[in-house]
Write a protein that holds these residues in place. Sequence first.
Motif, PDB file in Angstrom:
ATOM      1  N   PHE A 278       0.824  -1.206   0.000  1.00 23.30           N
ATOM      2  CA  PHE A 278       0.000   0.000   0.000  1.00 23.30           C
ATOM      3  C   PHE A 278       0.863   1.263   0.000  1.00 23.30           C
ATOM      4  O   PHE A 278       0.545   2.245  -0.682  1.00 23.30           O
ATOM      5  N   LEU A 279       1.940   1.250   0.755  1.00 24.29           N
ATOM      6  CA  LEU A 279       2.826   2.415   0.781  1.00 24.29           C
ATOM      7  C   LEU A 279       3.490   2.634  -0.574  1.00 24.29           C
ATOM      8  O   LEU A 279       3.632   3.773  -1.030  1.00 24.29           O
ATOM      9  N   ALA A 280       3.906   1.540  -1.236  1.00 25.54           N
ATOM     10  CA  ALA A 280       4.487   1.678  -2.579  1.00 25.54           C
ATOM     11  C   ALA A 280       3.461   2.215  -3.567  1.00 25.54           C
ATOM     12  O   ALA A 280       3.805   3.021  -4.452  1.00 25.54           O
ATOM     13  N   LEU A 281       2.202   1.806  -3.430  1.00 25.04           N
ATOM     14  CA  LEU A 281       1.145   2.335  -4.304  1.00 25.04           C
ATOM     15  C   LEU A 281       0.970   3.838  -4.093  1.00 25.04           C
ATOM     16  O   LEU A 281       0.832   4.601  -5.068  1.00 25.04           O
ATOM     17  N   VAL A 282       0.977   4.282  -2.830  1.00 30.27           N
ATOM     18  CA  VAL A 282       0.865   5.718  -2.545  1.00 30.27           C
ATOM     19  C   VAL A 282       2.022   6.482  -3.177  1.00 30.27           C
ATOM     20  O   VAL A 282       1.827   7.544  -3.789  1.00 30.27           O
ATOM     21  N   LEU A 283       3.238   5.941  -3.061  1.00 28.79           N
ATOM     22  CA  LEU A 283       4.402   6.616  -3.627  1.00 28.79           C
ATOM     23  C   LEU A 283       4.314   6.694  -5.148  1.00 28.79           C
ATOM     24  O   LEU A 283       4.648   7.731  -5.739  1.00 28.79           O
ATOM     25  N   ALA A 284       3.849   5.638  -5.805  1.00 31.08           N
ATOM     26  CA  ALA A 284       3.706   5.651  -7.261  1.00 31.08           C
ATOM     27  C   ALA A 284       2.685   6.692  -7.707  1.00 31.08           C
ATOM     28  O   ALA A 284       2.900   7.424  -8.683  1.00 31.08           O
ATOM     29  N   ILE A 285       1.559   6.794  -6.992  1.00 27.53           N
ATOM     30  CA  ILE A 285       0.543   7.799  -7.336  1.00 27.53           C
ATOM     31  C   ILE A 285       1.100   9.204  -7.129  1.00 27.53           C
ATOM     32  O   ILE A 285       0.826  10.116  -7.925  1.00 27.53           O
ATOM     33  N   CYS A 286       1.890   9.398  -6.079  1.00 29.82           N
ATOM     34  CA  CYS A 286       2.492  10.719  -5.841  1.00 29.82           C
ATOM     35  C   CYS A 286       3.411  11.115  -6.990  1.00 29.82           C
ATOM     36  O   CYS A 286       3.409  12.275  -7.422  1.00 29.82           O
ATOM     37  N   ILE A 287       4.192  10.181  -7.510  1.00 25.10           N
ATOM     38  CA  ILE A 287       5.092  10.482  -8.620  1.00 25.10           C
ATOM     39  C   ILE A 287       4.293  10.884  -9.859  1.00 25.10           C
ATOM     40  O   ILE A 287       4.614  11.860 -10.545  1.00 25.10           O
ATOM     41  N   ILE A 288       3.218  10.136 -10.151  1.00 28.53           N
ATOM     42  CA  ILE A 288       2.375  10.481 -11.310  1.00 28.53           C
ATOM     43  C   ILE A 288       1.742  11.850 -11.117  1.00 28.53           C
ATOM     44  O   ILE A 288       1.690  12.669 -12.051  1.00 28.53           O
ATOM     45  N   GLN A 289       1.287  12.132  -9.907  1.00 32.70           N
ATOM     46  CA  GLN A 289       0.647  13.426  -9.654  1.00 32.70           C
ATOM     47  C   GLN A 289       1.640  14.577  -9.781  1.00 32.70           C
ATOM     48  O   GLN A 289       1.281  15.657 -10.269  1.00 32.70           O
ATOM     49  N   ILE A 290       2.891  14.364  -9.364  1.00 35.45           N
ATOM     50  CA  ILE A 290       3.908  15.416  -9.526  1.00 35.45           C
ATOM     51  C   ILE A 290       4.114  15.737 -11.001  1.00 35.45           C
ATOM     52  O   ILE A 290       4.225  16.910 -11.395  1.00 35.45           O
ATOM     53  N   VAL A 291       4.166  14.698 -11.846  1.00 34.52           N
ATOM     54  CA  VAL A 291       4.327  14.920 -13.284  1.00 34.52           C
ATOM     55  C   VAL A 291       3.160  15.742 -13.829  1.00 34.52           C
ATOM     56  O   VAL A 291       3.352  16.689 -14.607  1.00 34.52           O
ATOM     57  N   LEU A 292       1.944  15.416 -13.416  1.00 34.37           N
ATOM     58  CA  LEU A 292       0.767  16.158 -13.898  1.00 34.37           C
ATOM     59  C   LEU A 292       0.794  17.609 -13.396  1.00 34.37           C
ATOM     60  O   LEU A 292       0.424  18.530 -14.133  1.00 34.37           O
ATOM     61  N   ILE A 293       1.234  17.812 -12.169  1.00 31.12           N
ATOM     62  CA  ILE A 293       1.305  19.188 -11.640  1.00 31.12           C
ATOM     63  C   ILE A 293       2.285  20.021 -12.456  1.00 31.12           C
ATOM     64  O   ILE A 293       2.018  21.181 -12.788  1.00 31.12           O
ATOM     65  N   VAL A 294       3.434  19.438 -12.796  1.00 38.76           N
ATOM     66  CA  VAL A 294       4.429  20.166 -13.593  1.00 38.76           C
ATOM     67  C   VAL A 294       3.878  20.473 -14.993  1.00 38.76           C
ATOM     68  O   VAL A 294       4.038  21.588 -15.503  1.00 38.76           O
ATOM     69  N   LEU A 295       3.225  19.503 -15.614  1.00 37.86           N
ATOM     70  CA  LEU A 295       2.665  19.729 -16.951  1.00 37.86           C
ATOM     71  C   LEU A 295       1.592  20.803 -16.928  1.00 37.86           C
ATOM     72  O   LEU A 295       1.510  21.642 -17.846  1.00 37.86           O
ATOM     73  N   MET A 296       0.767  20.808 -15.896  1.00 39.04           N
ATOM     74  CA  MET A 296      -0.283  21.836 -15.796  1.00 39.04           C
ATOM     75  C   MET A 296       0.314  23.203 -15.508  1.00 39.04           C
ATOM     76  O   MET A 296      -0.182  24.224 -15.996  1.00 39.04           O
ATOM     77  N   HIS A 297       1.401  23.240 -14.748  1.00 36.67           N
ATOM     78  CA  HIS A 297       2.041  24.524 -14.468  1.00 36.67           C
ATOM     79  C   HIS A 297       2.638  25.134 -15.732  1.00 36.67           C
ATOM     80  O   HIS A 297       2.672  26.358 -15.880  1.00 36.67           O
ATOM     81  N   ARG A 298       3.091  24.304 -16.661  1.00 33.91           N
ATOM     82  CA  ARG A 298       3.677  24.812 -17.902  1.00 33.91           C
ATOM     83  C   ARG A 298       2.657  25.529 -18.780  1.00 33.91           C
ATOM     84  O   ARG A 298       3.037  26.230 -19.716  1.00 33.91           O
ATOM     85  N   ASP A 299       1.383  25.346 -18.491  1.00 31.03           N
ATOM     86  CA  ASP A 299       0.337  25.970 -19.310  1.00 31.03           C
ATOM     87  C   ASP A 299       0.033  27.404 -18.894  1.00 31.03           C
ATOM     88  O   ASP A 299      -0.864  28.029 -19.468  1.00 31.03           O
ATOM     89  N   HIS A 300       0.744  27.947 -17.890  1.00 30.67           N
ATOM     90  CA  HIS A 300       0.442  29.311 -17.482  1.00 30.67           C
ATOM     91  C   HIS A 300       0.889  30.303 -18.563  1.00 30.67           C
ATOM     92  O   HIS A 300       1.784  30.017 -19.368  1.00 30.67           O
TER      93      HIS A 300
END
Length: 527
Positions: A278-300
């Motif tokens: 479960f902890l590894a699953l949380v960490l994997a989702i966090c990594i994916i979410q960081i990538v999405l946050i960076v991609l969305m920030h580039r749209d400013h």
Amino acid sequence: MAQGIIEPIEEVGYRTRPPLLEDVSIEGPFRTPISHALDTLPQRDAIEEDYNWWRYSRFAAPWLIFMLLLLVSLMVLTGYTQVGTLKALRDGTPRYYMLEVITDADTEAGVKIENRNVRISAVVIAGSAVLIAFLTVYAKPVAPIRKVICFICGVLLFVAFILAFISLGIGQDESKNHRRCEALRVLTNERCRRREHLANAALAMDIALGIACFFAAVVVFFTTFTGDFKFARTGWREEERDQEREKKKKKDEKWWDPRYRKLFDYQRRTRLWITLGFLALVLAICIIQIVLIVLMHRDHDVLELMGFRGRTSTRFDGTGTRREPFEEAGWSARNTRLRYAWTSIGILTILLNFLPWRSRVIAWIFFFFYFIVGAMAFVSFGMDVHEMRASRDLGCPGTNSQLPYQGLTQWQRDILSSINTRTNCVNGEFVAIAVLEFMLGIAVVIYLLNEYLIRSHSIHSGRDYPWFEVGKIERRYDSRRPVRCELTSKVMTAKEYYYQHRFLAGPSVEGSSVFTGRTGFTANSGL
């Protein structure tokens, strides 16, 4: 005996609880043991006398993983800030321009900034909880400290669960507004590009992160209170001490019954790996979410110094001459190539180091490459700081009409002059790269000092160990430390007692051990 010199106190060796011995057959930073390499005393002697056998400390693996994450982050950010392609890099300036009204706005690319901030908070808290939990299990602290740390990790995961669903609630109605627009679209007639698919993906990750954090918090709380969220401690002393502190297991008489012991061990391993999963699953989702946050920030909205026509020439200027230099946001080609070079070397070196090498020569070859990477990290840091200072000396244009635009006709420049909107110079992502470079340089220095340079010899065996391990080795695990037999009172080395004398000294006397009533423990190799 000379006055002032204290002889080491012999450890008492018990037949059913022999002294702990260091596992000297380990290979690589992950300390992989070789099966059946220490079954006999001659095998142990041969390995211990092999000077070419290099043994990494427990500090090596987690610190190398940390350095690898820094290197990967630097390489990704280098690609994010480079100007041009790898085959045709161009010089840039480490800053970009934004309209002041956009900088001060409460939205970014059409989405509320508070949604982004809550999402970042959820990811940071969840990721930190997972990493702390992993390090706690790896470090194997005593039961009270382990339980407190794991309880805090469970609380942090529950907080991340709440924040993830708050982010979902805030962004649910905002996802359709996410778009990428050019700041001067009024002049260039460029249409905004809808990017709601990124916002929807981020919302899906909010749901996944919230659910994963909730179940991870539940299993962490459960396995912490049952005492299952841990790896077995090294040796019978530490294991028995932990079991004494596990109140529930201490009251359960079946725990000491050999018929139920295998079942309890199987349950404990199953619960441990479910929790880690479960902890590894949380960490994997966090990594994916960081990538999405960076991609969305580039749209400013950013003021592009060239229009949608691409890199323009002087014929688009109404005067027919190019009066102002062209400027692109990014590092110079020199700095970009240099950072690509040493980050690639660093990543490859760490990945190769993860293999179970045991040669001392190879270990010092890795030292050489780590030294090069650390030195180049500081060199890149200095060069990047110099470029940022040089860009600051260029001055920041106060209004958008003062920017060195390319591809604008004279009437468009007149319109910009009439609008006269104030601008800001932004260099946050470039500062982040410089900070990561400095952090990596410091991390390399810490690793080389602790793993290679600051080492001490054991007073018993004479083998060298890192400064933070040598005391523990001398007291608990050195095979040549003095041990006194519980029956004959004869003093010998720990390995002689473990491999030979305990089988020759006769049967042990019931109750002669300070730990009575439980004699079923088998000897474990230490450290």
